[in-house]
Design a protein around this motif. Sequence first.
Motif, PDB file in Angstrom:
ATOM      1  N   ILE A   1      43.208  48.990  64.340  1.00 27.99           N
ATOM      2  CA  ILE A   1      42.114  48.077  63.622  1.00 27.99           C
ATOM      3  C   ILE A   1      42.598  46.672  63.979  1.00 27.99           C
ATOM      4  O   ILE A   1      43.639  46.105  63.348  1.00 27.99           O
TER       5      ILE A   1
ATOM      6  N   ALA B   1      35.424  43.862  57.111  1.00 25.93           N
ATOM      7  CA  ALA B   1      35.043  44.680  58.293  1.00 25.93           C
ATOM      8  C   ALA B   1      36.336  45.722  58.412  1.00 25.93           C
ATOM      9  O   ALA B   1      36.245  47.004  58.451  1.00 25.93           O
ATOM     10  N   GLY B   2      37.433  45.028  58.602  1.00 27.92           N
ATOM     11  CA  GLY B   2      38.590  45.738  59.051  1.00 27.92           C
ATOM     12  C   GLY B   2      39.041  46.776  57.850  1.00 27.92           C
ATOM     13  O   GLY B   2      39.400  47.841  58.328  1.00 27.92           O
TER      14      GLY B   2
ATOM     15  N   THR C   1      37.810  43.704  64.531  1.00 28.43           N
ATOM     16  CA  THR C   1      37.225  43.185  63.279  1.00 28.43           C
ATOM     17  C   THR C   1      37.947  41.778  63.121  1.00 28.43           C
ATOM     18  O   THR C   1      38.426  41.396  62.047  1.00 28.43           O
TER      19      THR C   1
ATOM     20  N   ALA D   1      33.530  47.453  67.332  1.00 29.07           N
ATOM     21  CA  ALA D   1      33.682  46.400  66.805  1.00 29.07           C
ATOM     22  C   ALA D   1      32.923  46.207  65.595  1.00 29.07           C
ATOM     23  O   ALA D   1      31.751  46.896  65.317  1.00 29.07           O
ATOM     24  N   ALA D   2      33.296  45.201  64.748  1.00 29.03           N
ATOM     25  CA  ALA D   2      32.117  45.166  63.418  1.00 29.03           C
ATOM     26  C   ALA D   2      32.615  43.576  62.998  1.00 29.03           C
ATOM     27  O   ALA D   2      33.587  43.086  63.034  1.00 29.03           O
ATOM     28  N   GLY D   3      31.557  42.952  62.354  1.00 30.41           N
ATOM     29  CA  GLY D   3      31.722  42.016  61.535  1.00 30.41           C
ATOM     30  C   GLY D   3      31.329  40.711  62.307  1.00 30.41           C
ATOM     31  O   GLY D   3      30.526  40.802  63.340  1.00 30.41           O
TER      32      GLY D   3
ATOM     33  N   THR E   1      30.936  40.178  66.238  1.00 33.79           N
ATOM     34  CA  THR E   1      29.873  41.047  67.084  1.00 33.79           C
ATOM     35  C   THR E   1      28.578  40.439  67.083  1.00 33.79           C
ATOM     36  O   THR E   1      28.104  39.397  66.096  1.00 33.79           O
TER      37      THR E   1
ATOM     38  N   CYS F   1      29.357  43.282  57.766  1.00 34.28           N
ATOM     39  CA  CYS F   1      30.782  43.908  57.898  1.00 34.28           C
ATOM     40  C   CYS F   1      30.833  45.429  57.323  1.00 34.28           C
ATOM     41  O   CYS F   1      31.313  46.049  58.071  1.00 34.28           O
TER      42      CYS F   1
ATOM     43  N   ALA G   1      31.068  48.532  59.873  1.00 33.76           N
ATOM     44  CA  ALA G   1      32.440  49.092  59.970  1.00 33.76           C
ATOM     45  C   ALA G   1      32.271  50.526  59.499  1.00 33.76           C
ATOM     46  O   ALA G   1      33.165  51.478  60.241  1.00 33.76           O
TER      47      ALA G   1
END
Length: 534
Positions: free
Chosen positions: A11, A17-18, A201, A370-372, A375, A393, A397
């Motif tokens: 990550i 998000a992470g 993230t 991917a997230a947050g 993206t 997020c 996630a």
Amino acid sequence: MSIRLSTDVLIIGSGAAGLTAALSLPATTNVLVMCKGRLGTGSTAWAQGGVAGVLDEVDSVEQHVADTLKAGAGLCDPAAVRYTIERSTSAIHWMIEQGVPFTRVDGSEVKYHLTREGGHSQRRVIHAADATGLAISETLIKKVRQAPNIHILENHVAIDLITTEKLGHDSSQTNRVVGAYVLDSQTEQTVTIGARSTILTSGGASKVYLYTSNPDGATGDGIAMAWRAGCRVVNMEFNQFHPTCLFHPKAKSFLISEAVRGEGGLLKLPNGERFAHKFDDRGELAPRDIVARAIDHEMKRLGVDNLYLDISHKSPDFIKSHFPTIYKRCLEYGFDMTREPLPIVPAAHYTCGGVRINEHGQTDLEGLYAAGECTYTGLHGANRLASNSLLECIVYAQAAAKHIAETEPEQFDAQQLPLWDDSKVSDSDEKVVISHNWDEIRRFMWDYVGIVRTDKRLQRAKRRIHLLKQEITEYYSNFRITADLLELRNLVVVAELIIESALSRKESRGLHFTRNYPELREHPEITVLLPKRD
């Protein structure tokens, strides 16, 4: 010297998000979370307002969806909006279960205080006083440090994603991400990390502008790396400028929360006159793009450096209890918000576009999620509704973690990945090039690609960014990497993506306003940029 590590899930980024992704993966999964500084130094901890969600019986998914679509100015993906908001209640309850100390209604042990921010038709923003992001960050960091399957790499900067295509594998096979090259910014040692799945993230790219509410690390690293690896990037022209950052030479990036206007704060000219209602019937509660343009317009009309936000008509006890962090910080700079208006100026705040992902958090490349803020999900469209970002997020996630957990892991041998090779480069004797180019990019992006744009300004920016990109690429190819060089390399990529996206949109919509095309197009489309393949 270079070393090699291996993990199930890598990550890159340690914000909301992470950390959510790490905590949502099975306890049997080996997880490695890396961050550019120490845990908690990213943008999440700076978020003041809160998390939007359907939490009150007078509210509904339909109302929240409608408000989000309206703020998005016709470019939201309705399916993504509904997907996210239908999961808002469970996402917030998950945070409560983790121990996030959201503010409760006075005297209540079960009812949470909800505030209302610009663009919302209901009070639906749950918060922890005026430091929600910090509360979320600290809570999740504590949980992550206690998890035996989660390992932390602090002070590490990602260099690039490792793909099977870059490794020269059979081009007929699907291109896959198998890890990343990373720099230890303290020892300047390079690390080769092999991973079955990688999750970006890494946050947004607001540091591409001279004035920003973001911390120094918001340099678009994940967006740039995904672009170089072969991912599509969407809607990079939509950069949200927060209307109200404290204007003071020493108040670096200090944001005055949207919630101050939500609780009655008034925007005023230097003579004390209100003006927001002249630009929108909702006045101070209009969406951020409208309010930011109104402030920008009045500043330029009057030739002044800042305007004012005034909540001093509220009682001192109300202000101190609702905004304790903002109140204390403003006092440090000589402003008492219980007695006087605060000087404010707009600043780059949020990147609404980014790496395209689906409802599972998957990018265009196998093995890469991917997230947050890095993206594009379709939630924000041409503008982000306040406090939808932390919600996004958490939701995506969790979705990425769930998909990884349910997917048969790809077999690979991390020992087969080549180590980072810096045998053909030397130490630079002109690092001043990095600081000069960094400063130049941020200044012309502010001047030419800011709140109000024109074709002439954008063309100027395009010519300059091409020259700078050549200089930076040459520098990167000849000298040993540093954290500053890696961020500059990513910053120039992100700047070019923003400029290209802005040039391609021949209308004014949401956060993208151009004097050459002030009207809305009848059938708007998202801006999709495709990487050029070698």
